[in-house]
Design a protein around this motif. Structure first.
Motif, PDB file in Angstrom:
ATOM      1  N   GLU A   1      49.616  10.164  26.299  1.00  0.00           N
ATOM      2  CA  GLU A   1      48.774   9.191  27.000  1.00  0.00           C
ATOM      3  C   GLU A   1      47.322   9.308  26.562  1.00  0.00           C
ATOM      4  N   PHE A   2      46.837  10.543  26.417  1.00  0.00           N
ATOM      5  CA  PHE A   2      45.461  10.715  25.965  1.00  0.00           C
ATOM      6  C   PHE A   2      45.265  10.060  24.594  1.00  0.00           C
ATOM      7  N   GLY A   3      46.202  10.310  23.685  1.00  0.00           N
ATOM      8  CA  GLY A   3      46.083   9.719  22.354  1.00  0.00           C
ATOM      9  C   GLY A   3      46.140   8.210  22.374  1.00  0.00           C
ATOM     10  N   GLN A   4      47.002   7.648  23.224  1.00  0.00           N
ATOM     11  CA  GLN A   4      47.097   6.194  23.325  1.00  0.00           C
ATOM     12  C   GLN A   4      45.797   5.588  23.841  1.00  0.00           C
ATOM     13  N   VAL A   5      45.189   6.249  24.849  1.00  0.00           N
ATOM     14  CA  VAL A   5      43.921   5.741  25.383  1.00  0.00           C
ATOM     15  C   VAL A   5      42.820   5.864  24.339  1.00  0.00           C
ATOM     16  N   LEU A   6      42.801   6.967  23.608  1.00  0.00           N
ATOM     17  CA  LEU A   6      41.790   7.147  22.564  1.00  0.00           C
ATOM     18  C   LEU A   6      41.941   6.090  21.475  1.00  0.00           C
ATOM     19  N   ALA A   7      43.178   5.850  21.023  1.00  0.00           N
ATOM     20  CA  ALA A   7      43.413   4.837  19.993  1.00  0.00           C
ATOM     21  C   ALA A   7      43.026   3.454  20.493  1.00  0.00           C
ATOM     22  N   SER A   8      43.374   3.146  21.736  1.00  0.00           N
ATOM     23  CA  SER A   8      43.040   1.841  22.308  1.00  0.00           C
ATOM     24  C   SER A   8      41.526   1.655  22.414  1.00  0.00           C
ATOM     25  N   THR A   9      40.826   2.721  22.829  1.00  0.00           N
ATOM     26  CA  THR A   9      39.371   2.636  22.953  1.00  0.00           C
ATOM     27  C   THR A   9      38.726   2.366  21.600  1.00  0.00           C
TER      28      THR A   9
END
Length: 290
Positions: free
Chosen positions: A223-231
């Protein structure tokens, strides 16, 4: 907090120390920062710390790199021996510090997943190197007088140090993905909230014992990686398997595969409120265009 205090930060030349010293200076305090040079002898160290109002102990080698035999020894020496020398130095003080804040880390806890978080009430120690390092570190810290407030840090997020700058190049290239499966829980803290927690403790002298300095909302690595990529408006797809981590970091790979779901229960019960409790807001703040 209106009175100016004399504050000494040991091991304060790194990422966290820079942010702490800058904030405390802006708040009107007198701040002196020392690195390894202060630990030449108990006598030299005593001259640096005696008479201050607050001593902040941050000394400790970085866990986030390849663990050679020499570096593993440095992880212990930079925490245990420095605290032992500080203990000797404080015994030489006619006027010891009024308060001490000491750093620790959430690696001391046993592994836990995001659906079964732990907090300061957990007295178990992790059955691995991180757990033993944390336990030995805190034994050395607790020998100090006056008794320190111990802050157990999660992964600290900022742009000028810590883990985030190491992640950004791959993610900006669109090469981000889950690490070692991505199921391990990731307990994090925005650098501003960490600094806020120190100032909060400074303003509340009744605080004592251990406090977790983590967001109240841990997330999985995926989830952290997905949020970072999305940001960053980049894809999230390329997995980094555990065997590759071990090639890069050796035994130190456990820093990235360790699952830690940790809550800041005592900090919140004391009245502290987080500025960035959600990882999406934290990353948006750090990565927004200047």
């Amino acid at each position: 907090m209106s009175a100016s205090l004399n504050i000494v930060i040991l091991g304060g030349s790194g990422f966290i120390g820079r942010h702490l010293s800058n904030r405390l200076l802006r708040s009107g305090h007198s701040v002196k920062v020392y690195g390894r040079e202060a630990f030449k002898s108990p006598q030299v160290l005593s001259e640096r710390v005696c008479g201050c109002d607050l001593l902040i102990m941050l000394a400790g080698a970085n866990v986030g790199q390849r663990w050679t035999k020499a570096h593993k020894q440095a992880l212990w020496d930079s925490r245990i021996q420095t605290n032992q020398m500080l203990q000797s130095a404080l015994q030489l003080c006619e006027h010891p510090p009024q308060r001490i804040f000491s750093a620790s880390a959430i690696g001391i806890y046993p592994e836990s997943d995001c659906t079964h978080p732990v907090d300061e009430s957990c007295e178990q120690v992790g059955d691995n190197v991180l757990g033993q390092l944390g336990a030995d570190w805190e034994v050395a810290s607790r020998a100090l007088q006056p008794k320190p407030v111990i802050f157990r840090f999660g992964v600290v997020l900022g742009l000028d140090g810590g883990a985030l700058p190491k992640m950004l190049p791959a993610f900006k290239l669109g090469l981000g993905g889950p690490v070692a499966g991505g199921h391990q829980c990731f307990s994090w803290i925005h650098i501003e909230d960490l600094v806020n927690a120190f100032e909060f403790a400074l303003a509340h002298p009744q605080m004592e014992g251990v406090y977790n300095v983590t967001s109240p909302n841990p997330v999985s690595n995926r989830e952290f990686g997905q949020v970072l990529a999305s940001t960053l408006q980049r894809p999230f797809w390329l997995p980094l398997p555990e065997w590759q981590l071990k090639l890069m970091f050796g035994e130190g790979a456990q820093v990235l595969t360790h699952s830690a779901a940790v809550l800041p229960t005592r900090l919140e019960q004391s009245g502290f409120r987080f500025q960035y409790p959600q990882v999406s807001a934290a990353l948006q703040n750090l990565l927004k265009p200047a």
